[in-house]
Design an enzyme around this catalytic site. Structure first.
Site, PDB file in Angstrom:
ATOM      1  N   HIS A   1      -6.481 -13.409  -5.970  1.00  0.00           N
ATOM      2  CA  HIS A   1      -6.195 -11.988  -5.746  1.00  0.00           C
ATOM      3  C   HIS A   1      -4.937 -11.572  -6.507  1.00  0.00           C
ATOM      4  O   HIS A   1      -3.972 -12.333  -6.622  1.00  0.00           O
ATOM      5  CB  HIS A   1      -6.105 -11.640  -4.258  1.00  0.00           C
ATOM      6  CG  HIS A   1      -5.057 -12.356  -3.465  1.00  0.00           C
ATOM      7  ND1 HIS A   1      -3.748 -11.960  -3.441  1.00  0.00           N
ATOM      8  CD2 HIS A   1      -5.124 -13.425  -2.647  1.00  0.00           C
ATOM      9  CE1 HIS A   1      -3.059 -12.746  -2.638  1.00  0.00           C
ATOM     10  NE2 HIS A   1      -3.870 -13.662  -2.144  1.00  0.00           N
TER      11      HIS A   1
ATOM     12  N   ASP B   1      -3.084  -8.858  -5.758  1.00  0.00           N
ATOM     13  CA  ASP B   1      -2.101  -8.098  -4.978  1.00  0.00           C
ATOM     14  C   ASP B   1      -1.122  -9.020  -4.261  1.00  0.00           C
ATOM     15  O   ASP B   1      -1.351 -10.216  -4.110  1.00  0.00           O
ATOM     16  CB  ASP B   1      -2.788  -7.174  -3.959  1.00  0.00           C
ATOM     17  CG  ASP B   1      -3.601  -7.938  -2.917  1.00  0.00           C
ATOM     18  OD1 ASP B   1      -4.257  -8.930  -3.279  1.00  0.00           O
ATOM     19  OD2 ASP B   1      -3.575  -7.533  -1.741  1.00  0.00           O
TER      20      ASP B   1
ATOM     21  N   GLU C   1      -6.405  -8.223  -1.280  1.00  0.00           N
ATOM     22  CA  GLU C   1      -6.752  -9.299  -0.337  1.00  0.00           C
ATOM     23  C   GLU C   1      -5.837  -9.282   0.865  1.00  0.00           C
ATOM     24  O   GLU C   1      -6.208  -9.741   1.936  1.00  0.00           O
ATOM     25  CB  GLU C   1      -6.654 -10.659  -1.036  1.00  0.00           C
ATOM     26  CG  GLU C   1      -7.203 -11.826  -0.225  1.00  0.00           C
ATOM     27  CD  GLU C   1      -6.191 -12.462   0.724  1.00  0.00           C
ATOM     28  OE1 GLU C   1      -6.621 -13.228   1.599  1.00  0.00           O
ATOM     29  OE2 GLU C   1      -4.975 -12.195   0.596  1.00  0.00           O
TER      30      GLU C   1
HETATM   31 ZN   LIG Z   1      -3.148 -15.084  -0.730  1.00  0.00          ZN
END
Ligand SMILES: [Zn+2]
Length: 357
Positions: A73, A75, A129
């Site tokens: 992810h 983010d 996420e």
């Molecule tokens: Zn993570």
């Protein structure tokens, strides 16, 4: 903005980690980093690259007999005086160093530098996420392009400190309600105090012995905890209601229905309402591709205790595990950092696994 992901940076997983950390990407603000990643991948001739929202997917199509997913992810949680990155000796500090831009760096480095992997590879760089599941890039892709997720095996590059953390525990939240009867405190014998009644619920929690379950050699340690208690009407009223919120982390030999049945047994005699549930994932280590991955890592796997997107792949019948350089205990902490040797070793492990036979 000039793209900081230059060819020299992409060639070095450590430099790449740092460059990714220094592109701000708190959840729902991933456009800039997704733009940089997409631009890099579109230039790579051995990859087909696609984008959905701020999730970028790139894949090889070499006609191999198996396809594996490497997913990370983009983010991070909100900054906490830890942006941009700083170096202290062999440690890189900063928001996202451990969770999980060092893992993202593995995938991006391999995507660019490995034109002929032994399996076909689908690389996911996905958004959101760290927040509610409805924003999660993999949730959105599963709805819009489910065929993108087709694979025989998946590696989530979440922080595991360089070992394999297999499967993940399920999670369930519930409210136990203790009934009572309202009365004025001056005539309290006419009522039933619900807060006093909560004592029995708390006693059961205090005496509860959580299970330890071993599956495929991985140890899962369960937990049953009160996480909130709420009751009371006014300073002169016997309360007629007390609510205790329960969080249950359960081993993946139980599905949500079995977990709920267990909670109903523990809190028999009380009203119990399930407010949230997510299935866990069995380790799935018997798949041949998983066995080869374990051989490349060369260390015994352990059970993943948190919930991760591994469960999402498991629900689609795709065995999946977590493997990343960061220390999971540091994720979301102000002093989050990653060891440079863990980045180099992990990148070498993945390269060993995916390099042509
Ligand atoms: Zn993570």
């Amino acid at each position: 903005m000039e793209n900081p992901l230059t060819p020299e940076v992409l060639a070095d997983p450590v430099a790449l980690t740092r460059a990714l950390v220094d592109i701000e990407s708190v959840s729902l603000d991933e456009k800039a980093i997704a733009d940089c990643v997409e631009e890099v991948l579109r230039r790579v001739p051995h990859l087909s690259t696609f984008r959905h929202g701020n999730t970028v997917m790139a894949r090889t199509d070499l006609g191999r007999s198996s396809r594996v997913v490497l997913a990370g992810h983009l983010d991070t949680v909100p900054h906490n005086d830890n942006f941009p990155s700083t170096m202290r000796g062999d440690l890189m500090y900063g928001c996202g160093t451990s969770d999980m831009k060092s893992g993202v760096a593995f995938a991006l480095h391999l995507a660019v530098t490995l034109p002929d992997p032994r399996y076909d590879v689908t690389y996911f760089f996905y958004e959101a996420e760290e927040i509610e599941s409805r924003y999660n890039g993999l949730t959105l892709v599963a709805e819009a392009h489910p065929e993108w997720l087709r694979a025989d095996f998946a590696v989530l590059l979440e922080p595991t400190y360089g070992i394999v953390e297999a499967g993940c525990q399920g999670t369930m939240r519930a409210i136990v309600t203790v009934p009572g009867e309202r009365a004025h405190v001056a005539r309290s014998w006419r009522g039933v105090n619900a807060i006093h009644g909560a004592g029995e619920v708390l006693r059961r929690l205090g005496e509860y012995r959580a299970r330890r379950v071993t599956i495929d050699g991985c140890d899962y340690r369960e937990g049953l905890n009160a996480v909130r208690i709420d009751g009371g009407v006014a300073g002169n009223v016997v309360p007629d209601r007390c609510e205790i919120e329960i969080n249950y982390r359960y081993a993946p030999d139980r599905d949500p229905a079995a977990a709920e049945a267990h909670l109903r047994e523990v809190f028999a005699g009380y009203d119990l309402a399930i407010t949230d549930a997510a299935a866990g994932a069995a380790p799935g280590l018997d798949a041949p591709v998983a066995q080869e991955f374990l051989a490349a890592v060369g260390a015994a796997p352990i059970g993943k205790l948190g919930w991760t997107d591994v469960a999402r792949f498991a629900a689609m019948g795709i065995p999946a595990l977590n493997f990343g350089p960061g220390d999971p205990n540091l994720a979301h902490h102000r002093d989050e950092h990653v060891e440079l040797t863990k980045i180099r070793d992990g990148a070498a492990t993945l390269h060993r696994w995916l390099a042509p036979a």
